[in-house]
Design an enzyme around this catalytic site. Structure first.
Site, short mmCIF file in Angstrom:
data_model
loop_
_atom_site.label_atom_id
_atom_site.label_comp_id
_atom_site.label_asym_id
_atom_site.label_seq_id
_atom_site.Cartn_x
_atom_site.Cartn_y
_atom_site.Cartn_z
N ARG A 194 -73.15 19.92 -13.72
CA ARG A 194 -71.93 20.74 -13.70
C ARG A 194 -70.80 19.91 -13.10
NH1 ARG A 194 -73.51 23.22 -17.20
NH2 ARG A 194 -74.14 25.40 -17.34
N GLU A 218 -62.84 21.98 -18.27
CA GLU A 218 -63.28 21.56 -19.60
C GLU A 218 -62.45 22.26 -20.66
OE1 GLU A 218 -67.54 21.90 -19.97
OE2 GLU A 218 -67.88 20.55 -18.29
N HIS A 232 -69.34 17.40 -22.94
CA HIS A 232 -70.35 18.44 -22.68
C HIS A 232 -71.27 18.64 -23.90
CE1 HIS A 232 -71.17 22.14 -19.95
NE2 HIS A 232 -72.28 21.75 -20.56
P1 NAD Z 1 -83.53 23.93 -12.59
O1 NAD Z 1 -83.17 25.24 -11.98
O2 NAD Z 1 -84.79 23.77 -13.33
O3 NAD Z 1 -83.49 22.82 -11.44
C1 NAD Z 1 -82.51 22.77 -10.45
C2 NAD Z 1 -83.15 22.09 -9.24
O4 NAD Z 1 -82.11 21.93 -8.26
C3 NAD Z 1 -84.25 22.89 -8.60
O5 NAD Z 1 -85.44 22.13 -8.47
C4 NAD Z 1 -83.70 23.27 -7.23
O6 NAD Z 1 -84.71 23.28 -6.24
C5 NAD Z 1 -82.70 22.18 -6.99
N1 NAD Z 1 -81.64 22.56 -6.06
C6 NAD Z 1 -81.00 23.76 -5.99
N2 NAD Z 1 -80.08 23.73 -4.99
C7 NAD Z 1 -80.15 22.49 -4.45
C8 NAD Z 1 -79.46 21.86 -3.40
N3 NAD Z 1 -78.51 22.49 -2.71
N4 NAD Z 1 -79.78 20.58 -3.12
C9 NAD Z 1 -80.73 19.92 -3.82
N5 NAD Z 1 -81.45 20.48 -4.82
C10 NAD Z 1 -81.15 21.74 -5.13
O7 NAD Z 1 -82.25 23.54 -13.49
P2 NAD Z 1 -82.23 22.56 -14.76
O8 NAD Z 1 -82.57 23.33 -15.99
O9 NAD Z 1 -82.95 21.31 -14.44
O10 NAD Z 1 -80.65 22.28 -14.84
C11 NAD Z 1 -80.04 21.33 -13.97
C12 NAD Z 1 -78.53 21.32 -14.19
O11 NAD Z 1 -78.24 20.95 -15.54
C13 NAD Z 1 -77.84 22.67 -13.99
O12 NAD Z 1 -76.63 22.45 -13.30
C14 NAD Z 1 -77.56 23.13 -15.39
O13 NAD Z 1 -76.45 24.00 -15.41
C15 NAD Z 1 -77.25 21.82 -16.06
N6 NAD Z 1 -77.33 21.84 -17.54
C16 NAD Z 1 -76.38 21.14 -18.23
C17 NAD Z 1 -76.41 21.10 -19.63
C18 NAD Z 1 -75.39 20.34 -20.42
O14 NAD Z 1 -75.14 20.68 -21.56
N7 NAD Z 1 -74.80 19.30 -19.88
C19 NAD Z 1 -77.41 21.82 -20.29
C20 NAD Z 1 -78.40 22.49 -19.55
C21 NAD Z 1 -78.34 22.49 -18.17
#
Ligand code: NAD
Length: 531
Positions: A230, A259, A277
């Protein structure tokens, strides 16, 4: 059953929902007023990111039970408003993990090997061989901030490139890190050691601008920052400055604070590889996201299985399957209590014993509160809003548990305290899945929990069964089972009956029937319960 698909979804997703009697309406890019009109009798709404599912929209959807977002972020859904109305909000978070992970790797490679600059030079007829030497990923350290679904996929791939992988994630089990060959580290240590830092955390109050000027200054000189998570995780002005100063080697970015960006300075720097994105924009992810959300909606509408809900605790399909008969029991027992209880509800106690005391059983309290509140509230009560509604109504909820096994492998005991007194029930699920009440107000009485029940208490005297049977027979009400329990002079009975309402004026347990039963000399109380 009516399902509205309000944004583009692959046809394969709609096919998953093709069930006899299920009506699917595709309302993509229609005026909002048309969507609002269609929602008046809709059970499920599926969106991507374009449709804003706000309070106003939800207010026009009295039958809506689930809002499903094909994708991860639910920024376009007012989750609080949905929860307040008892509507489940689901997403399909895992479906695009591999696509995003591959894109993170693409950005790492592109930034390191100046792929975009080399290509742009070639396109303008320039042979820039001497200006564009890079480095290998092999032997370098990658620091993952967040080791969730995407972080884990990145770790797997980075290890195949021969990288050492560190992760900062205070919430992940150490075993997961071990399984993926990742070393857990503090954020300071990760920043000090990693040549590449890739962000995979959600945007929360704790992670917003996690990479600010100060944090960037603590990164290893020449480090690359990759962000496919993000945009607001990074202070973009500070990153641009750190790159221009030469402290940060470069960046690969797919997401931005705004964005599209309002200020294009950061993305125009030669050390930055930027994409709009698109990390999840692959054929496979789009297909998978649609299929996953459609299957979740289908399972929920079909049999109540909840997968990937953002406003309800997650239960695996297996756990849900195991808990389902007990959730049914909890709901029916509590509903019975609500229907026999009188007065204002003040407190509700639920006690789990046996195996269910050890299982992941949050769902049982929600189910019980649905049973307790649904008979008395005009708002739709579901697993999602039941706890909030109980709190709102000032019902004190107490849970207790013991793993000790009494007469039954599993036992749910409930107590409802009202201004008129306290009523107690206990119930269990038999091996073949049938839910039974086994105790009513301290008297052992075993009866199936289904259909229409007449719940009675009476003095333990002869003739009561015969008299009640005669009254029911006179009103053309068939008795299924007549369960009776006795305890020092008191008796409790649970009579399950077949109602045949098609018979003019008769065949139903009406107020008149109950009055006749209450007029039997030994009967102290008679209530009808419909489950
Ligand atoms: P997920 O929920 O599976 O994993 C997130 C991880 O972050 C978890 O393991 C959690 O323990 C950890 N976490 C939460 N708060 C934290 C903190 N303060 N410090 C350290 N670790 C922390 O999520 P995901 O599916 O792996 O997605 C990860 C990111 O990717 C999200 O921000 C999601 O919005 C983004 N995303 C982007 C796209 C894109 O098109 N670019 C697509 C899908 C997801």
């Amino acid at each position: 059953m009516k399902i509205v698909i309000a944004d583009e979804l692959p046809n394969s997703a709609a096919e998953v929902l093709a069930e006899p009697g299920w009506q699917i309406e595709r309302l993509v890019r229609v005026p909002r007023t048309d969507l609002i009109a269609a929602l008046s009798d809709t059970d499920a709404l599926i969106v991507r990111s374009a449709t804003k599912v706000d309070k106003e929209l939800l207010e026009h959807a009295p039958r809506l039970r689930v809002v499903a977002r094909a994708g991860t972020g639910v920024d376009n859904v007012d989750v609080a408003a949905a929860s307040a109305r008892g509507i489940l909000v689901m997403n399909s978070p895992g479906a695009n993990s591999v696509s995003v992970a591959e894109h993170a790797l693409a950005l790492m490679l592109a930034a390191t090997r100046s792929v975009a600059r080399a290509d742009s030079a070639m396109k303008s007829g320039r042979w820039a061989k001497r200006d564009l030497s890079g480095a290998e990923l092999r032997g370098k350290t990658l620091g993952l901030v967040g080791l969730g679904r995407i972080g884990q996929e990145v770790a797997l791939r980075a290890r195949a490139f021969g990288m050492t992988v560190l992760a900062y994630d205070p919430f992940i089990a150490a075993q997961v890190a071990t399984d993926f060959g990742v070393e857990l580290a503090s954020l300071d240590e990760l920043c000090a050691r990693a040549e590449y830092i890739s962000l995979h955390v959600p945007s929360t109050a704790a992670t917003r601008r996690l990479f600010d000027r100060d944090r960037l200054a603590r990164c290893k000189p020449g480090a690359f920052i990759i962000n496919t998570a993000r945009g607001d995780l990074i202070d973009e002005a500070a990153l641009a400055e750190a790159i221009e100063r030469g402290h940060i080697g470069g960046a690969g970015l797919d997401v931005y604070e705004q964005e599209p960006p309002r200020d294009w300075h950061l993305t125009s720097l030669p050390q930055v590889v930027a994409t709009p994105h698109i990390a999840a924009s692959t054929v496979e992810a789009q297909e998978q996201v649609g299929l996953e959300i459609a299957s979740s909606v289908r399972e929920f509408l079909h049999d109540g299985t909840i997968r990937n809900a953002v406003n309800f605790p997650a239960l695996s399909a297996e756990e849900f399957g195991r808990m389902r008969p007990f959730a049914r029991l909890a709901q029916d027992l509590a509903s019975l209590l609500a229907q026999i209880g009188e007065g204002r509800m003040e407190g509700f106690l639920i006690h789990y014993s046996g195996e269910i005391a050890r299982a992941q059983n949050e769902v049982l309290l929600s189910a019980a509160l649905v049973g307790l509140l649904a008979p008395i509230l005009s708002t739709t009560v579901t697993f999602v809003n039941a706890r909030a509604l109980a709190a709102e109504r000032g019902v004190e909820v107490i849970e207790s548990r013991s793993s000790r096994i009494r007469n039954f492998q599993n036992l749910l005991a409930m107590e409802l305290r009202t201004s008129a007194g306290t009523r107690r029930v206990e119930g269990t699920v038999f091996d073949h899945g049938s839910a039974r009440i086994v105790r009513l107000d301290g008297v052992e009485v075993e009866a199936p929990l289904e259909g229409t029940l007449i719940v009675m208490s009476n003095d333990d005297q002869p003739g009561v069964i015969g008299e009640v049977g005669t009254i029911l027979g006179r009103h053309a009400i068939n008795i299924g089972t007549f369960a009776l329990g006795r305890e020092t002079g008191r008796a409790a009975a649970v009579v399950s009956v077949d109602e045949t309402p098609e018979r003019e004026g008769d065949g139903r347990v009406t107020g008149q029937v109950l009055e006749a039963i209450r007029a039997v000399r030994a009967v102290r109380e008679a209530k009808v319960v419909r489950l």
